[in-house]
Scaffold this motif. Structure first.
Motif, PDB file in Angstrom:
ATOM      1  N   GLU A  36      -8.289  -2.485 -14.418  1.00 34.89           N
ATOM      2  CA  GLU A  36      -7.263  -3.719 -14.782  1.00 34.89           C
ATOM      3  C   GLU A  36      -6.245  -3.691 -13.771  1.00 34.89           C
ATOM      4  OE1 GLU A  36      -6.573  -5.866 -17.353  1.00 34.89           O
ATOM      5  OE2 GLU A  36      -4.967  -6.338 -16.002  1.00 34.89           O
ATOM      6  N   THR A  44      -3.430 -10.864 -20.782  1.00 35.64           N
ATOM      7  CA  THR A  44      -3.381 -12.242 -21.323  1.00 35.64           C
ATOM      8  C   THR A  44      -2.519 -12.343 -22.762  1.00 35.64           C
ATOM      9  OG1 THR A  44      -5.468 -12.913 -20.253  1.00 35.64           O
ATOM     10  CG2 THR A  44      -4.750 -14.259 -22.146  1.00 35.64           C
ATOM     11  N   TYR A  49       0.952 -14.579 -25.309  1.00 31.55           N
ATOM     12  CA  TYR A  49       1.167 -14.752 -26.625  1.00 31.55           C
ATOM     13  C   TYR A  49       2.815 -14.372 -26.900  1.00 31.55           C
ATOM     14  CZ  TYR A  49      -3.756 -13.947 -27.979  1.00 31.55           C
ATOM     15  OH  TYR A  49      -5.308 -13.943 -28.074  1.00 31.55           O
ATOM     16  N   ASP A  56      -5.440 -15.272 -35.014  1.00 32.61           N
ATOM     17  CA  ASP A  56      -6.349 -15.734 -35.851  1.00 32.61           C
ATOM     18  C   ASP A  56      -7.811 -15.095 -35.214  1.00 32.61           C
ATOM     19  OD1 ASP A  56      -4.614 -17.314 -37.135  1.00 32.61           O
ATOM     20  OD2 ASP A  56      -4.750 -18.912 -35.661  1.00 32.61           O
ATOM     21  N   ASP A 290     -13.944 -14.975 -21.792  1.00 32.80           N
ATOM     22  CA  ASP A 290     -13.763 -16.128 -21.601  1.00 32.80           C
ATOM     23  C   ASP A 290     -14.237 -16.947 -20.567  1.00 32.80           C
ATOM     24  OD1 ASP A 290     -11.781 -16.297 -23.744  1.00 32.80           O
ATOM     25  OD2 ASP A 290     -10.223 -16.648 -22.649  1.00 32.80           O
ATOM     26  N   ILE A 299     -10.738 -13.862 -29.036  1.00 35.23           N
ATOM     27  CA  ILE A 299     -11.132 -12.462 -29.003  1.00 35.23           C
ATOM     28  C   ILE A 299     -12.502 -11.762 -29.546  1.00 35.23           C
ATOM     29  CG2 ILE A 299     -10.001 -10.230 -30.152  1.00 35.23           C
ATOM     30  CD1 ILE A 299      -7.322 -11.803 -29.654  1.00 35.23           C
TER      31      ILE A 299
HETATM   32  C1  LIG Z   1      -1.707 -18.709 -25.981  1.00 39.60           C
HETATM   33  C2  LIG Z   1      -2.679 -18.260 -26.505  1.00 39.60           C
HETATM   34  C3  LIG Z   1      -2.923 -17.816 -27.801  1.00 39.60           C
HETATM   35  C4  LIG Z   1      -4.205 -17.428 -28.252  1.00 39.60           C
HETATM   36  N1  LIG Z   1      -4.464 -16.767 -29.403  1.00 39.60           N
HETATM   37  C5  LIG Z   1      -5.762 -16.558 -29.849  1.00 39.60           C
HETATM   38  C6  LIG Z   1      -5.864 -15.977 -31.082  1.00 39.60           C
HETATM   39  O1  LIG Z   1      -4.924 -16.441 -32.002  1.00 39.60           O
HETATM   40  N2  LIG Z   1      -6.960 -15.681 -31.496  1.00 39.60           N
HETATM   41  C7  LIG Z   1      -8.265 -15.400 -30.606  1.00 39.60           C
HETATM   42  O2  LIG Z   1      -9.006 -15.094 -30.885  1.00 39.60           O
HETATM   43  N3  LIG Z   1      -7.965 -15.651 -29.467  1.00 39.60           N
HETATM   44  C8  LIG Z   1      -6.722 -16.255 -28.937  1.00 39.60           C
HETATM   45  N4  LIG Z   1      -6.701 -16.731 -27.582  1.00 39.60           N
HETATM   46  C9  LIG Z   1      -7.765 -16.751 -26.912  1.00 39.60           C
HETATM   47  C10 LIG Z   1      -7.831 -15.246 -26.112  1.00 39.60           C
HETATM   48  O3  LIG Z   1      -6.673 -14.609 -26.021  1.00 39.60           O
HETATM   49  C11 LIG Z   1      -8.807 -15.042 -25.158  1.00 39.60           C
HETATM   50  O4  LIG Z   1     -10.210 -15.835 -25.781  1.00 39.60           O
HETATM   51  C12 LIG Z   1      -9.278 -13.559 -24.895  1.00 39.60           C
HETATM   52  O5  LIG Z   1      -8.173 -12.949 -24.615  1.00 39.60           O
HETATM   53  C13 LIG Z   1     -10.318 -13.564 -23.939  1.00 39.60           C
HETATM   54  O6  LIG Z   1     -10.576 -12.165 -23.490  1.00 39.60           O
HETATM   55  P1  LIG Z   1     -11.139 -11.789 -22.128  1.00 39.60           P
HETATM   56  O7  LIG Z   1     -11.539 -10.468 -22.325  1.00 39.60           O
HETATM   57  O8  LIG Z   1     -12.462 -12.821 -21.916  1.00 39.60           O
HETATM   58  O9  LIG Z   1     -10.226 -12.214 -21.024  1.00 39.60           O
HETATM   59  P2  LIG Z   1      -8.540 -11.642 -20.921  1.00 39.60           P
HETATM   60  O10 LIG Z   1      -7.916 -11.496 -22.361  1.00 39.60           O
HETATM   61  O11 LIG Z   1      -7.946 -12.966 -20.291  1.00 39.60           O
HETATM   62  O12 LIG Z   1      -8.555 -10.468 -20.153  1.00 39.60           O
HETATM   63  C14 LIG Z   1      -8.710 -10.589 -18.793  1.00 39.60           C
HETATM   64  C15 LIG Z   1      -7.936  -9.149 -18.027  1.00 39.60           C
HETATM   65  O13 LIG Z   1      -8.599  -9.137 -16.749  1.00 39.60           O
HETATM   66  C16 LIG Z   1      -7.691  -8.629 -15.912  1.00 39.60           C
HETATM   67  N5  LIG Z   1      -7.959  -9.056 -14.440  1.00 39.60           N
HETATM   68  C17 LIG Z   1      -8.075 -10.503 -14.203  1.00 39.60           C
HETATM   69  N6  LIG Z   1      -8.466 -10.614 -12.807  1.00 39.60           N
HETATM   70  C18 LIG Z   1      -8.754  -9.096 -12.439  1.00 39.60           C
HETATM   71  C19 LIG Z   1      -9.249  -8.615 -11.184  1.00 39.60           C
HETATM   72  N7  LIG Z   1      -9.504  -9.157 -10.130  1.00 39.60           N
HETATM   73  N8  LIG Z   1      -9.349  -7.216 -11.191  1.00 39.60           N
HETATM   74  C20 LIG Z   1      -8.825  -6.365 -12.359  1.00 39.60           C
HETATM   75  N9  LIG Z   1      -8.256  -6.915 -13.670  1.00 39.60           N
HETATM   76  C21 LIG Z   1      -8.381  -8.313 -13.760  1.00 39.60           C
HETATM   77  C22 LIG Z   1      -6.470  -9.499 -16.584  1.00 39.60           C
HETATM   78  O14 LIG Z   1      -5.204  -8.953 -16.072  1.00 39.60           O
HETATM   79  C23 LIG Z   1      -6.589  -9.492 -18.174  1.00 39.60           C
HETATM   80  O15 LIG Z   1      -5.900  -8.044 -18.527  1.00 39.60           O
HETATM   81  C24 LIG Z   1      -5.382 -17.363 -27.245  1.00 39.60           C
HETATM   82  C25 LIG Z   1      -5.169 -17.431 -25.854  1.00 39.60           C
HETATM   83  C26 LIG Z   1      -4.009 -17.964 -25.416  1.00 39.60           C
HETATM   84  C27 LIG Z   1      -3.564 -18.349 -24.065  1.00 39.60           C
END
Ligand SMILES: Cc1cc2nc3c(=O)[nH]c(=O)nc-3n(C[C@H](O)[C@H](O)[C@H](O)COP(=O)(O)OP(=O)(O)OC[C@H]3O[C@@H](n4cnc5c(N)ncnc54)[C@H](O)[C@@H]3O)c2cc1C
Length: 318
Positions: A36, A44, A49, A56, A290, A299
């Motif tokens: 990370e 994120t 948030y 949700d 994502d 999530i």
């Molecule tokens: C304002 C907001 C509200 C939301 N509310 C909800 C909700 O209520 N319910 C819900 O289900 N979803 C919600 N979402 C969507 C949800 O947050 C995302 O779908 C989810 O976080 C995606 O998960 P992920 O693991 O794909 O990526 P992310 O959660 O984006 O995690 C990616 C991780 O990778 C790390 N990273 C990035 N690049 C590198 C690199 N080069 N080297 C090492 N680490 C790196 C980042 O720092 C991060 O920690 C919301 C999103 C936003 C922006």
């Protein structure tokens, strides 16, 4: 270069990355490293948030049945972070924070995960770096003098300001309704209604518009921002201008294309190519969360991707 070869390296400790790690652990895999770039998992959630935000499970109105072992429920920002803390602690996955991965290189029978000045070797790798590392920016120029008044999170927001929130999805609505407690808030959205949002947020924004705590500019595009003596003058496509203390954009994030292409992962229609098991065009290298979704996932979807990947890797026999 370290000689240790992990079974699995996961790049990005968000929901999808944690799920891939823990589901693999539960299927018997050891030697898993979760890498990370930020100071803790789930950057994120921590950055985008608002505090006490309602989280949700069925985000953006999509109902998702959980396939795997991680029982994620509706909650708040804080309970969601606690949930991930607990599962990481319980399954003793190695979390390497403050470690930004630049790219992944395929070697003969393993991957080399490149970090500044060093590398980590692993038999399999999963890229789950999300889309919020680069929040979407408007295509018109933001004047340099206004940079402090233009935000992509709520971090710099304060009280008693006149704020414009730009966007019409769930995040924009949540930002607008939250800010309206202590500020004068308008929300500007290029579409005519908020139908993309989930039912709870649709109700919240309808209530806020009705009681006057938020004002909506619907079917309106912004064409420019100008500096009006230290305030933000917003030029609308109808030629009118409105002045604000602050503008907050909540218009999603972008696919980290440079990372993916430099790792040899093909991109089609703005998304990394993958099969039903989330394996990319490179055998043993997976993509999840994502980055696999057109306009952001959730999530619960990320948790399901992690489960699918764990099952596929373990089926392929270590
Ligand atoms: C304002 C907001 C509200 C939301 N509310 C909800 C909700 O209520 N319910 C819900 O289900 N979803 C919600 N979402 C969507 C949800 O947050 C995302 O779908 C989810 O976080 C995606 O998960 P992920 O693991 O794909 O990526 P992310 O959660 O984006 O995690 C990616 C991780 O990778 C790390 N990273 C990035 N690049 C590198 C690199 N080069 N080297 C090492 N680490 C790196 C980042 O720092 C991060 O920690 C919301 C999103 C936003 C922006």
């Amino acid at each position: 270069m370290s000689e240790k070869v992990y079974q699995l390296a996961i790049i990005g400790a968000g929901p999808a990355g944690i799920a891939a790690a823990v589901e693999c652990y539960l299927l018997g895999m050891r030697e898993i490293v979760l890498i990370e770039k930020d100071e803790n998992h789930n950057a994120t959630i921590r950055k985008f948030y608002k505090d006490k935000k309602r989280v949700d499970k069925d985000w953006k109105g999509q109902t998702v049945e959980l396939d795997g072992n991680l029982l994620f429920l509706d909650g708040t920002k804080e309970s969601t972070l606690d949930f991930f803390d607990e599962i990481l602690e319980k399954h003793s996955v190695e979390l390497k924070t403050h470690t930004e991965v630049q790219k992944i290189v395929k070697r003969d029978n393993h991957f080399e995960v490149m970090i500044t000045g060093s590398s980590i070797l692993a038999k399999h790798a999963v890229v789950t770096i999300g889309r919020m590392g680069k929040p979407n920016k408007p295509d018109y120029k933001i004047p340099g003098t206004l940079k402090k008044l233009i935000n992509f999170t709520l971090d710099s927001c304060s009280e008693n300001e006149k704020v414009l929130v730009v966007g019409g999805g769930d995040s924009a609505i949540e930002y607008a309704v939250d800010l309206a407690d202590k500020n004068t808030v308008s929300i500007c959205y290029r579409r005519e209604n908020f139908r993309r949002a989930n039912p709870t947020n649709q109700k919240d924004i309808a209530d806020a518009l009705e009681n006057g705590s938020v004002r909506a500019l619907l079917g309106v595009n912004i064409v420019a921002l100008e500096d009006d003596g230290g305030k933000v003058s917003v030029v609308l496509d109808e030629g009118e201008t409105e002045t604000y203390d602050r503008v907050v954009y909540a218009i999603g994030g972008t696919t980290p294309s440079a990372f993916l292409t430099s790792s040899g992962i093909d991109i089609e229609d703005g998304k990394p190519v993958h099969d039903d098991n989330y394996q990319s065009n490179i055998k043993g290298l997976y993509v999840a969360g994502d980055i696999t979704q057109e306009s952001g996932g959730s999530i619960a979807l990320g948790l399901n991707h992690g489960y699918a990947i764990a099952n596929h890797i373990l089926k392929e026999k270590l």
